[in-house]
Each structure stands twice: as structure tokens, then as C-alpha cells.
Design a protein around this motif. Structure first.
Motif, PDB file in Angstrom:
ATOM      1  N   GLU A   1       0.825  -1.211   0.000  1.00 45.21           N
ATOM      2  CA  GLU A   1       0.000   0.000   0.000  1.00 45.21           C
ATOM      3  C   GLU A   1       0.856   1.256   0.000  1.00 45.21           C
ATOM      4  O   GLU A   1       0.525   2.247  -0.660  1.00 45.21           O
ATOM      5  CB  GLU A   1      -0.928   0.019   1.212  1.00 45.21           C
ATOM      6  N   ALA A   2       1.986   1.232   0.716  1.00 52.82           N
ATOM      7  CA  ALA A   2       2.887   2.385   0.732  1.00 52.82           C
ATOM      8  C   ALA A   2       3.470   2.626  -0.666  1.00 52.82           C
ATOM      9  O   ALA A   2       3.610   3.771  -1.104  1.00 52.82           O
ATOM     10  CB  ALA A   2       4.008   2.162   1.742  1.00 52.82           C
TER      11      ALA A   2
ATOM     12  N   VAL B   1       3.436   5.911  -5.845  1.00 48.13           N
ATOM     13  CA  VAL B   1       3.351   6.071  -7.306  1.00 48.13           C
ATOM     14  C   VAL B   1       2.089   6.804  -7.752  1.00 48.13           C
ATOM     15  O   VAL B   1       1.889   7.014  -8.945  1.00 48.13           O
ATOM     16  CB  VAL B   1       3.451   4.706  -8.026  1.00 48.13           C
ATOM     17  N   GLY B   2       1.214   7.176  -6.780  1.00 47.93           N
ATOM     18  CA  GLY B   2       0.102   8.042  -7.137  1.00 47.93           C
ATOM     19  C   GLY B   2      -1.299   7.501  -6.984  1.00 47.93           C
ATOM     20  O   GLY B   2      -2.263   8.215  -7.292  1.00 47.93           O
ATOM     21  N   PHE B   3      -1.452   6.271  -6.492  1.00 44.54           N
ATOM     22  CA  PHE B   3      -2.805   5.734  -6.318  1.00 44.54           C
ATOM     23  C   PHE B   3      -3.415   6.244  -5.012  1.00 44.54           C
ATOM     24  O   PHE B   3      -2.740   6.301  -3.985  1.00 44.54           O
ATOM     25  CB  PHE B   3      -2.782   4.206  -6.328  1.00 44.54           C
ATOM     26  N   LYS B   4      -4.698   6.560  -5.060  1.00 40.48           N
ATOM     27  CA  LYS B   4      -5.376   7.106  -3.893  1.00 40.48           C
ATOM     28  C   LYS B   4      -5.608   6.060  -2.812  1.00 40.48           C
ATOM     29  O   LYS B   4      -5.549   6.366  -1.622  1.00 40.48           O
ATOM     30  CB  LYS B   4      -6.741   7.694  -4.286  1.00 40.48           C
TER      31      LYS B   4
ATOM     32  N   LYS C   1      -5.665   1.583  -1.620  1.00 41.32           N
ATOM     33  CA  LYS C   1      -5.150   0.233  -1.824  1.00 41.32           C
ATOM     34  C   LYS C   1      -5.985  -0.512  -2.859  1.00 41.32           C
ATOM     35  O   LYS C   1      -5.425  -1.195  -3.729  1.00 41.32           O
ATOM     36  CB  LYS C   1      -5.181  -0.504  -0.484  1.00 41.32           C
ATOM     37  N   SER C   2      -7.307  -0.368  -2.799  1.00 38.42           N
ATOM     38  CA  SER C   2      -8.182  -1.095  -3.720  1.00 38.42           C
ATOM     39  C   SER C   2      -7.967  -0.670  -5.168  1.00 38.42           C
ATOM     40  O   SER C   2      -7.938  -1.512  -6.079  1.00 38.42           O
ATOM     41  CB  SER C   2      -9.647  -0.890  -3.331  1.00 38.42           C
ATOM     42  N   THR C   3      -7.804   0.638  -5.387  1.00 39.69           N
ATOM     43  CA  THR C   3      -7.560   1.136  -6.748  1.00 39.69           C
ATOM     44  C   THR C   3      -6.234   0.625  -7.282  1.00 39.69           C
ATOM     45  O   THR C   3      -6.130   0.228  -8.450  1.00 39.69           O
ATOM     46  CB  THR C   3      -7.569   2.672  -6.773  1.00 39.69           C
ATOM     47  N   PHE C   4      -5.218   0.634  -6.437  1.00 46.77           N
ATOM     48  CA  PHE C   4      -3.892   0.142  -6.833  1.00 46.77           C
ATOM     49  C   PHE C   4      -3.970  -1.334  -7.216  1.00 46.77           C
ATOM     50  O   PHE C   4      -3.483  -1.740  -8.280  1.00 46.77           O
ATOM     51  CB  PHE C   4      -2.911   0.349  -5.678  1.00 46.77           C
TER      52      PHE C   4
ATOM     53  N   GLU D   1      -2.469  -8.895 -14.955  1.00 41.39           N
ATOM     54  CA  GLU D   1      -3.172 -10.144 -14.675  1.00 41.39           C
ATOM     55  C   GLU D   1      -2.608 -10.882 -13.474  1.00 41.39           C
ATOM     56  O   GLU D   1      -2.618 -12.114 -13.408  1.00 41.39           O
ATOM     57  CB  GLU D   1      -3.176 -11.059 -15.909  1.00 41.39           C
ATOM     58  N   MET D   2      -2.094 -10.122 -12.529  1.00 44.81           N
ATOM     59  CA  MET D   2      -1.645 -10.663 -11.247  1.00 44.81           C
ATOM     60  C   MET D   2      -1.625  -9.520 -10.238  1.00 44.81           C
ATOM     61  O   MET D   2      -1.555  -8.349 -10.608  1.00 44.81           O
ATOM     62  CB  MET D   2      -0.254 -11.309 -11.353  1.00 44.81           C
ATOM     63  N   SER D   3      -1.710  -9.863  -8.975  1.00 47.61           N
ATOM     64  CA  SER D   3      -1.727  -8.843  -7.926  1.00 47.61           C
ATOM     65  C   SER D   3      -0.325  -8.312  -7.675  1.00 47.61           C
ATOM     66  O   SER D   3       0.673  -8.947  -8.051  1.00 47.61           O
ATOM     67  CB  SER D   3      -2.279  -9.446  -6.631  1.00 47.61           C
ATOM     68  N   PRO D   4      -0.192  -7.137  -7.028  1.00 48.81           N
ATOM     69  CA  PRO D   4       1.144  -6.611  -6.691  1.00 48.81           C
ATOM     70  C   PRO D   4       1.934  -7.582  -5.821  1.00 48.81           C
ATOM     71  O   PRO D   4       3.148  -7.715  -5.984  1.00 48.81           O
ATOM     72  CB  PRO D   4       0.829  -5.316  -5.931  1.00 48.81           C
ATOM     73  N   GLY D   5       1.232  -8.270  -4.905  1.00 47.07           N
ATOM     74  CA  GLY D   5       1.917  -9.232  -4.048  1.00 47.07           C
ATOM     75  C   GLY D   5       2.473 -10.402  -4.832  1.00 47.07           C
ATOM     76  O   GLY D   5       3.597 -10.848  -4.591  1.00 47.07           O
TER      77      GLY D   5
END
Length: 363
Positions: free
Chosen positions: A327-328, A333-336, A338-341, A350-354
């Protein structure tokens, strides 16, 4: 029934308060000098609430209540604010004198208790000392909380988001102090406890509020600031400059758009709008949207998010930032949110950041 509900609220907030206190000093994610003082402040506030609500008869607990732990609470919370804004007062010699009222209370109560044990208990003297200490404690808490608020407002060493959190916490404590005074007046004048019950409910809510906004959210903001400071100090761009257009056929507006995004990293502003970009390029929103759609076959928000995703990929790929939360990184990088990111990242790759981070660690 009302007493039962209040008992449950006090017990629940006490458990949460102590849980947060110990978590702040034992969990590596939250561990910091500032959080040590926040932990102690919350521990003291929770203890004061439980001691006062249940009116413990154990001699040791009565002594703890008598020595005015709220005098210590005032200083630890004030210190928390100083650390968060990195104030020079922390380095001064006189700063430690702020603990003197608490230690004086301990000495006075120790002497008084010894006198009462070996001589005769004097109810009038006990009441007089308690009222005197309560008045001093109230004045001292008011003085330090408003002093801390003034220092936070004038600080230019922290981000606006962190400053807002600190001011909200400060305001919450001010509300507690005001209701604390009203509860004392209510008991003295009307011999009722309605305002006192409101005070305990408010203190209970504070524990839950600190759990999310004061601990988790603020830690995310702190991590985001650390990432940003590191990138600035090393003069590292979050995205690698790439030629995404044919300069021979691209319009002047599109060429300028890529240039300011690459050089100024405008995408890092979570509040960036089409109007902001249009004004920066000396055009209007409608024309900018039209030309981006015609030449790049995408919307402005998609264009901006591509930069954000590319910057997030670079940070997630760099082992230096493995200790920071997803989330940090998204906030940096500019996302408001966690859900939007997460949703934008997953839609793009097609994969999560994690999952992307784990993939980078394995490669």
C-alpha cells in the motif's frame, strides 16, 4: 442494562488498548521511537480508564491512581508529537524538566501514604491533596496538548497527510480533556455521572480509532515518505524513460505530455486531473482527451495509470523496497487507495502486486 453495555465497552477498549500498546513495541512493522511514546501514552490512558471506572480497592492500584499517571500521559503524548515533527526541543536540556510534575506527585503521595500508615488517616487532607493534584494535572494536560497542537501546525518538516493525522489525534485528546472537566463539574454540582459515562465511551472509541488511523494508516504514510525521500536523495526516477511514440508523427501536445510525465513525474499526484494536465500543457480538457484518444487510443486516466503501474513495477522489482508494504508503494506512485492500486495493477498485469513481488524474489 446501560451499565452492562458500558462495562463491555470499557473491557473491550481496554483489551484493544493494551493490545495496541504491546504491538507497537514488539512488532517490527510498527516499531519506532515515536510509536514507543504512543504506546506508553495509550497504555497510560487505558490504565487510567480502567482504574477510574472500576474503582479498584487493591492498595497498590489505589496508589497508582493517586500518583496522577495523567501527568505522565501529558508528557509522553507531547513527546510523541515532537518526534513526529522532528522538533529541536527534543535535543534541549530543559525538555526533561517536563517530567518534574509527575515525579513530584509520586514523592508527595509516597510521603502522604507513609504518614497515613504510621500516623492517623486524615480524610480532609487526602481530599485536599487529591483536588490540588487534579487541578494541576488538568491545567498541565491542557497546556501541553495546546502547545503540541501549535507546534504541529507550524511544522514544515512533515507531509500534509501526517500533519492532518496529528492534528486529529490532538483534537480528540482535547475533546477528552473537555469532557473530563465537565464530568468533574457534573459530579460536584449535580452528583450524576452522565457526562462521565460519555467520557468512557469516548476513550473507548479512541482506542479503536488509533488502531486503524493512528497505527496502521500513519505507518503506511511514514513508509511512503521514506520511499519518496530515498528516491529523491538518490535522484532516482520511478519510471525508466522509454520512447513510446513516433516523434515524427506525434503531435506537439502528445510529445509535451510524455516529456512532463517523464521529467516531472506528475502521475505521482493522486489528485491529478484532466484539468491539471490541460492547464499544464496550455490547452483545454476536451481537446486533450480527444487528442490522447486519437493518437494513443486510450483515455487520460489509462495513460496516467500506465505510468503509475510502471513505477510500481520498478519499486516492487527493487530489493531495496522489499521491507515496505504494498500500500505504501501504491501511494508513492500516485494511487489514492489500496483497492484502486490492486485492481489497476491486476487488470494491467493479470496478477496482484503481491504475486508480482513474489515472482521477482524467485527470479
Amino acid at each position: 442494562m446501560n451499565t452492562t453495555i458500558l462495562d463491555f465497552a470499557i473491557i473491550a477498549s481496554g483489551i484493544i488498548g493494551y493490545f495496541i500498546s504491546f504491538s507497537l513495541v514488539t512488532t517490527s512493522f510498527y516499531k519506532s521511537r515515536a510509536n514507543n511514546y504512543l504506546s506508553l501514552s495509550l497504555f497510560l490512558l487505558t490504565s487510567l480508564t480502567i482504574l477510574d471506572w472500576y474503582e479498584a480497592e487493591n492498595i497498590f492500584l489505589i496508589f497508582l491512581f493517586d500518583i496522577m499517571l495523567d501527568l505522565l500521559f501529558a508528557v509522553t503524548l507531547f513527546t510523541y508529537f515532537l518526534i513526529q515533527i522532528n522538533h529541536v526541543y527534543l535535543k534541549t536540556k530543559w525538555y526533561k524538566w517536563l517530567y518534574v510534575p509527575f515525579f513530584c506527585s509520586v514523592i508527595i503521595d509516597s510521603v502522604t501514604w507513609i504518614y497515613f500508615i504510621f500516623y492517623e488517616y486524615d480524610q480532609n487532607l487526602d481530599d485536599l491533596l487529591f483536588d490540588l493534584k487534579s487541578g494541576i494535572s488538568y491545567a498541565y494536560n491542557v497546556f501541553l496538548i495546546f502547545w503540541g497542537r501549535n507546534l504541529v501546525k507550524r511544522s514544515n518538516t512533515v507531509s500534509e497527510e501526517k500533519k492532518r493525522w496529528l492534528l486529529r489525534l490532538n483534537l480528540f485528546i482535547i475533546c477528552i480533556i473537555i469532557i473530563w472537566l465537565l464530568s468533574q463539574l457534573e459530579v460536584s454540582i449535580f452528583d450524576s455521572v452522565y457526562v462521565t459515562n460519555l467520557l468512557w465511551i469516548l476513550v473507548s472509541c479512541l482506542s479503536w480509532w488509533i488502531l486503524y488511523y493512528g497505527v496502521f494508516r500513519l505507518q503506511i504514510v511514514t513508509q511512503k515518505d521514506e520511499i519518496h525521500q530515498y528516491l529523491v536523495s538518490k535522484n532516482i526516477k520511478s519510471t525508466k524513460s522509454k520512447r513510446r511514440i513516433n516523434e515524427a508523427t506525434a503531435s506537439k501536445i502528445i510529445a509535451q505530455l510524455y516529456k512532463i510525465m517523464d521529467e516531472e513525474e506528475l502521475y505521482k499526484n493522486p489528485l491529478l486531473s484532466r484539468l491539471d494536465l490541460a492547464n499544464r500543457l496550455g490547452t483545454n480538457e476536451m481537446y486533450l482527451s480527444q487528442i490522447v484518444n486519437q493518437e494513443l487510443n486510450k483515455s487520460i486516466i489509462s495513460f496516467v495509470n500506465e505510468y503509475r503501474i510502471e513505477a510500481a513495477k520498478n519499486l516492487l522489482h527493487n530489493p531495496m523496497f522489499n521491507k515496505y508494504s504494498l500500500e505504501a508503494i501504491g501511494m508513492e506512485v500516485g494511487f489514492k487507495s489500496k483497492s484502486t492500486f490492486y485492481s489497476t495493477f491486476k487488470k494491467s498485469l493479470e496478477m496482484s502486486p503481491g504475486a508480482f513481488r513474489k515472482l521477482q524474489k524467485m527470479s
